[in-house]
Design an enzyme around this catalytic site. Sequence first.
Site, PDB file in Angstrom:
ATOM      1  N   CYS A   1       0.820  -1.215   0.000  1.00  0.00           N
ATOM      2  CA  CYS A   1       0.000   0.000   0.000  1.00  0.00           C
ATOM      3  C   CYS A   1       0.853   1.263   0.000  1.00  0.00           C
ATOM      4  O   CYS A   1       0.665   2.155  -0.818  1.00  0.00           O
ATOM      5  CB  CYS A   1      -0.933  -0.019   1.211  1.00  0.00           C
ATOM      6  SG  CYS A   1      -1.815   1.520   1.427  1.00  0.00           S
TER       7      CYS A   1
ATOM      8  N   CYS B   1      -1.358   1.706  -3.123  1.00  0.00           N
ATOM      9  CA  CYS B   1      -2.391   2.742  -2.952  1.00  0.00           C
ATOM     10  C   CYS B   1      -1.836   4.170  -2.879  1.00  0.00           C
ATOM     11  O   CYS B   1      -2.350   5.078  -3.547  1.00  0.00           O
ATOM     12  CB  CYS B   1      -3.171   2.504  -1.668  1.00  0.00           C
ATOM     13  SG  CYS B   1      -3.453   0.784  -1.268  1.00  0.00           S
TER      14      CYS B   1
ATOM     15  N   LYS C   1       0.047   5.388  -6.024  1.00  0.00           N
ATOM     16  CA  LYS C   1      -0.992   5.390  -7.074  1.00  0.00           C
ATOM     17  C   LYS C   1      -1.847   6.646  -6.992  1.00  0.00           C
ATOM     18  O   LYS C   1      -2.062   7.342  -7.982  1.00  0.00           O
ATOM     19  CB  LYS C   1      -1.832   4.126  -6.921  1.00  0.00           C
ATOM     20  CG  LYS C   1      -2.967   3.911  -7.897  1.00  0.00           C
ATOM     21  CD  LYS C   1      -4.258   4.577  -7.522  1.00  0.00           C
ATOM     22  CE  LYS C   1      -4.803   4.243  -6.182  1.00  0.00           C
ATOM     23  NZ  LYS C   1      -5.304   2.895  -6.016  1.00  0.00           N
TER      24      LYS C   1
ATOM     25  N   TYR D   1      -8.819  -3.449 -10.976  1.00  0.00           N
ATOM     26  CA  TYR D   1      -8.492  -2.148 -10.376  1.00  0.00           C
ATOM     27  C   TYR D   1      -7.197  -1.572 -10.963  1.00  0.00           C
ATOM     28  O   TYR D   1      -7.147  -0.420 -11.368  1.00  0.00           O
ATOM     29  CB  TYR D   1      -8.202  -2.316  -8.890  1.00  0.00           C
ATOM     30  CG  TYR D   1      -9.336  -2.500  -7.932  1.00  0.00           C
ATOM     31  CD1 TYR D   1      -9.774  -1.442  -7.152  1.00  0.00           C
ATOM     32  CD2 TYR D   1      -9.912  -3.742  -7.719  1.00  0.00           C
ATOM     33  CE1 TYR D   1     -10.764  -1.623  -6.188  1.00  0.00           C
ATOM     34  CE2 TYR D   1     -10.898  -3.931  -6.769  1.00  0.00           C
ATOM     35  CZ  TYR D   1     -11.322  -2.867  -6.007  1.00  0.00           C
ATOM     36  OH  TYR D   1     -12.294  -3.043  -5.059  1.00  0.00           O
TER      37      TYR D   1
ATOM     38  N   GLU E   1      -6.882   1.721 -13.283  1.00  0.00           N
ATOM     39  CA  GLU E   1      -6.305   2.923 -12.667  1.00  0.00           C
ATOM     40  C   GLU E   1      -5.062   3.388 -13.423  1.00  0.00           C
ATOM     41  O   GLU E   1      -4.897   4.582 -13.701  1.00  0.00           O
ATOM     42  CB  GLU E   1      -5.972   2.651 -11.196  1.00  0.00           C
ATOM     43  CG  GLU E   1      -7.232   2.478 -10.348  1.00  0.00           C
ATOM     44  CD  GLU E   1      -6.971   2.185  -8.884  1.00  0.00           C
ATOM     45  OE1 GLU E   1      -7.907   2.333  -8.084  1.00  0.00           O
ATOM     46  OE2 GLU E   1      -5.836   1.799  -8.529  1.00  0.00           O
TER      47      GLU E   1
ATOM     48  N   HIS F   1     -26.993  21.213  -0.872  1.00  0.00           N
ATOM     49  CA  HIS F   1     -27.159  21.817  -2.185  1.00  0.00           C
ATOM     50  C   HIS F   1     -26.211  23.003  -2.373  1.00  0.00           C
ATOM     51  O   HIS F   1     -26.004  23.756  -1.433  1.00  0.00           O
ATOM     52  CB  HIS F   1     -28.611  22.306  -2.312  1.00  0.00           C
ATOM     53  CG  HIS F   1     -28.935  22.823  -3.674  1.00  0.00           C
ATOM     54  ND1 HIS F   1     -29.051  21.990  -4.770  1.00  0.00           N
ATOM     55  CD2 HIS F   1     -29.151  24.079  -4.101  1.00  0.00           C
ATOM     56  CE1 HIS F   1     -29.324  22.725  -5.837  1.00  0.00           C
ATOM     57  NE2 HIS F   1     -29.394  24.000  -5.458  1.00  0.00           N
TER      58      HIS F   1
ATOM     59  N   GLU G   1     -26.119  15.155  -3.699  1.00  0.00           N
ATOM     60  CA  GLU G   1     -27.514  15.326  -3.266  1.00  0.00           C
ATOM     61  C   GLU G   1     -28.452  14.415  -4.063  1.00  0.00           C
ATOM     62  O   GLU G   1     -29.542  14.073  -3.604  1.00  0.00           O
ATOM     63  CB  GLU G   1     -27.963  16.780  -3.368  1.00  0.00           C
ATOM     64  CG  GLU G   1     -28.068  17.338  -4.768  1.00  0.00           C
ATOM     65  CD  GLU G   1     -28.451  18.833  -4.754  1.00  0.00           C
ATOM     66  OE1 GLU G   1     -29.522  19.160  -4.234  1.00  0.00           O
ATOM     67  OE2 GLU G   1     -27.661  19.646  -5.262  1.00  0.00           O
TER      68      GLU G   1
HETATM   69  P1  NDP Z   1      -8.002  -7.829 -10.080  1.00  0.00           P
HETATM   70  O1  NDP Z   1      -8.309  -9.132  -9.450  1.00  0.00           O
HETATM   71  O2  NDP Z   1      -8.788  -6.626  -9.711  1.00  0.00           O
HETATM   72  O3  NDP Z   1      -8.095  -7.967 -11.650  1.00  0.00           O
HETATM   73  C1  NDP Z   1      -7.344  -8.905 -12.353  1.00  0.00           C
HETATM   74  C2  NDP Z   1      -7.691  -8.747 -13.823  1.00  0.00           C
HETATM   75  O4  NDP Z   1      -6.812  -9.535 -14.600  1.00  0.00           O
HETATM   76  C3  NDP Z   1      -9.106  -9.183 -14.126  1.00  0.00           C
HETATM   77  O5  NDP Z   1      -9.620  -8.290 -15.073  1.00  0.00           O
HETATM   78  C4  NDP Z   1      -8.903 -10.585 -14.697  1.00  0.00           C
HETATM   79  O6  NDP Z   1      -9.886 -10.928 -15.626  1.00  0.00           O
HETATM   80  C5  NDP Z   1      -7.580 -10.410 -15.431  1.00  0.00           C
HETATM   81  N1  NDP Z   1      -6.824 -11.637 -15.562  1.00  0.00           N
HETATM   82  C6  NDP Z   1      -6.541 -12.556 -14.611  1.00  0.00           C
HETATM   83  N2  NDP Z   1      -5.781 -13.534 -15.103  1.00  0.00           N
HETATM   84  C7  NDP Z   1      -5.570 -13.255 -16.410  1.00  0.00           C
HETATM   85  C8  NDP Z   1      -4.871 -13.898 -17.451  1.00  0.00           C
HETATM   86  N3  NDP Z   1      -4.221 -15.029 -17.255  1.00  0.00           N
HETATM   87  N4  NDP Z   1      -4.854 -13.304 -18.664  1.00  0.00           N
HETATM   88  C9  NDP Z   1      -5.503 -12.141 -18.869  1.00  0.00           C
HETATM   89  N5  NDP Z   1      -6.180 -11.482 -17.925  1.00  0.00           N
HETATM   90  C10 NDP Z   1      -6.221 -12.029 -16.700  1.00  0.00           C
HETATM   91  O7  NDP Z   1      -6.431  -7.636  -9.859  1.00  0.00           O
HETATM   92  P2  NDP Z   1      -5.474  -6.396  -9.965  1.00  0.00           P
HETATM   93  O8  NDP Z   1      -4.167  -6.956 -10.362  1.00  0.00           O
HETATM   94  O9  NDP Z   1      -6.060  -5.287 -10.768  1.00  0.00           O
HETATM   95  O10 NDP Z   1      -5.419  -5.901  -8.455  1.00  0.00           O
HETATM   96  C11 NDP Z   1      -5.084  -6.799  -7.404  1.00  0.00           C
HETATM   97  C12 NDP Z   1      -5.866  -6.468  -6.165  1.00  0.00           C
HETATM   98  O11 NDP Z   1      -5.376  -5.286  -5.590  1.00  0.00           O
HETATM   99  C13 NDP Z   1      -7.343  -6.214  -6.434  1.00  0.00           C
HETATM  100  O12 NDP Z   1      -8.099  -7.389  -6.271  1.00  0.00           O
HETATM  101  C14 NDP Z   1      -7.728  -5.178  -5.453  1.00  0.00           C
HETATM  102  O13 NDP Z   1      -8.391  -5.793  -4.368  1.00  0.00           O
HETATM  103  C15 NDP Z   1      -6.429  -4.555  -5.003  1.00  0.00           C
HETATM  104  N6  NDP Z   1      -6.385  -3.146  -5.458  1.00  0.00           N
HETATM  105  C16 NDP Z   1      -7.253  -2.263  -4.934  1.00  0.00           C
HETATM  106  C17 NDP Z   1      -7.249  -0.951  -5.341  1.00  0.00           C
HETATM  107  C18 NDP Z   1      -8.236   0.014  -4.773  1.00  0.00           C
HETATM  108  O14 NDP Z   1      -8.807  -0.265  -3.738  1.00  0.00           O
HETATM  109  N7  NDP Z   1      -8.479   1.151  -5.414  1.00  0.00           N
HETATM  110  C19 NDP Z   1      -6.288  -0.471  -6.330  1.00  0.00           C
HETATM  111  C20 NDP Z   1      -5.438  -1.490  -6.838  1.00  0.00           C
HETATM  112  C21 NDP Z   1      -5.483  -2.775  -6.402  1.00  0.00           C
HETATM  113  P3  NDP Z   1     -11.300 -11.544 -15.194  1.00  0.00           P
HETATM  114  O15 NDP Z   1     -12.124 -10.356 -14.752  1.00  0.00           O
HETATM  115  O16 NDP Z   1     -11.804 -12.139 -16.445  1.00  0.00           O
HETATM  116  O17 NDP Z   1     -11.030 -12.524 -14.121  1.00  0.00           O
END
Ligand code: NDP
Length: 463
Positions: free
Chosen positions: A43, A48, A51, A180, A184, A439, A444
């Site tokens: 983080c 976080c 980012k 995410y 982002e 407002h 709102e």
């Molecule tokens: P996520 O789990 O959010 O997303 C992973 C993405 O990668 C999904 O779209 C998934 O597709 C895709 N994917 C997985 N495996 C493959 C593959 N082999 N080939 C192609 N695409 C693939 O993970 P992130 O890496 O974005 O983030 C990790 C974690 O970090 C998140 O779960 C989140 O909880 C946390 N995070 C939170 C943030 C916040 O609170 N603002 C900011 C950044 C991270 P599919 O949808 O089809 O499974």
Amino acid sequence: MSEFDYDLFVIGGGSGGVRAGRVSAALGKKVAIAEEYRFGGTCVIRGCVPKKLYVYASQFPEHFEDSAGYGWTVGETSFDWRTLVANKDREIARLEGLYRKGLENAGAEIFESRAVLDDRHTVRIVSENRTVTARHILIATGGRPNMHEALPGNEYCISSNEAFDLPELPKSIVIAGGGYIAVEFANIFHGLGVETTLIYRGKEILGRFDMDMRRGVHREMERKGIRILCHTISKGIVKRPDGRLEVRLSDDEIIVADQMMLAIGRSPNTEGLGLEAAGVETGPIGEIVVDELSRTNVDNIYAIGDVTNRVQLTPVAIHEAMCFVDTVFRDRPTPPDFDAIATAVFSQPEIGTVGLSEDEAAKRFDELEIYRAEFRPMRHTLSGRQERMIMKLVVDATTRRVVGAHVLGVDAGEMAQLLGIAVKARLTKEDFDGTMAVHPTAAEELVTMYQPSYRLRNGERVE
Ligand code: NDP
């Protein structure tokens, strides 16, 4: 005298580990914590916090553009990547210092070392090649980006770890993933002037979120100029002699870009931790298996945060840490509460959300009322920007409870925090209606949507 050197040994100095270590030490327990890299974890060091700083940096070009409608003339602007990276580093060093100081002030002993388990009570401090013993051990080693070992050319790809510290800002980037991090970073790089392509294997980015939010953010990102290719994966990456990358896609299109970033999920950090020696069970992707009190199959060893692959969010790891302290040191067994976790995606525009999406709610409740508003926020009237905001409440028609609240637009993350209280408190639509509007604000709208936009019965839209 205790038969162990410590009451608690924490492995991993991220959000969860530091909180558990600090609070346990403040309770008078003898605590040690080992971190092999820097205190603060994903983080603070490479997640976080940096980012969000980069999100702010990337928003300025739109602010400059929008100011014209309000009468401003902004002179020539330029952006210096190295200044941003250096200032980010300074802020992170400050935060890291605070984490460390918090531990020291509470009386925890810090080991700047990798630590591995020799057995269920013995930890090896690798840098000093000696062992210590602890009654309780807490594993909070987090996770790391999945670098897709099967992808040819993956060695040319970066992850979010490297993205923050690239020696120079690329002119173009391909980002794989639709979660995410991918979303982002696509917005960050685009905002900083990088030609950005997002490739996602599924039908719509940001699975798990409400479909209105997913479609809405997709539309706004494309409107800004981010290329989004759904139903697409990368088949391989080749490095050209000039150093640029050729990214071959599943439809055989080749995109030439300066960088390729993988954001396809994160894997738990459990290799080489001595889990086998201690007899700790792991799951299919290497995650530590825990019960509802975050306890592993070895009853003095606990695990919290991303290493358990439950909900990968900083506040969740911190909450799990507090529950761990209650359970182990305050004699109050407390399972973490994962119900109604408010969260934000710092896309541009942002998504703020809590509770169930319309689709999830439709599976659980016989009758739903959906309140939905889509509008151009006031700040974009004079700016001329076409960006639209979406607000949505999902209401269980039987109990009148608001079971999901979703916002797409400026400050949606801030709104999600407050909506989180209302949804967690199981407030009803009438509680929302009875709340006076502030407002003029965009928020709102959340208390002035009096008529349902449509209803669902047994999962079917009826009006
Ligand atoms: P996520 O789990 O959010 O997303 C992973 C993405 O990668 C999904 O779209 C998934 O597709 C895709 N994917 C997985 N495996 C493959 C593959 N082999 N080939 C192609 N695409 C693939 O993970 P992130 O890496 O974005 O983030 C990790 C974690 O970090 C998140 O779960 C989140 O909880 C946390 N995070 C939170 C943030 C916040 O609170 N603002 C900011 C950044 C991270 P599919 O949808 O089809 O499974």
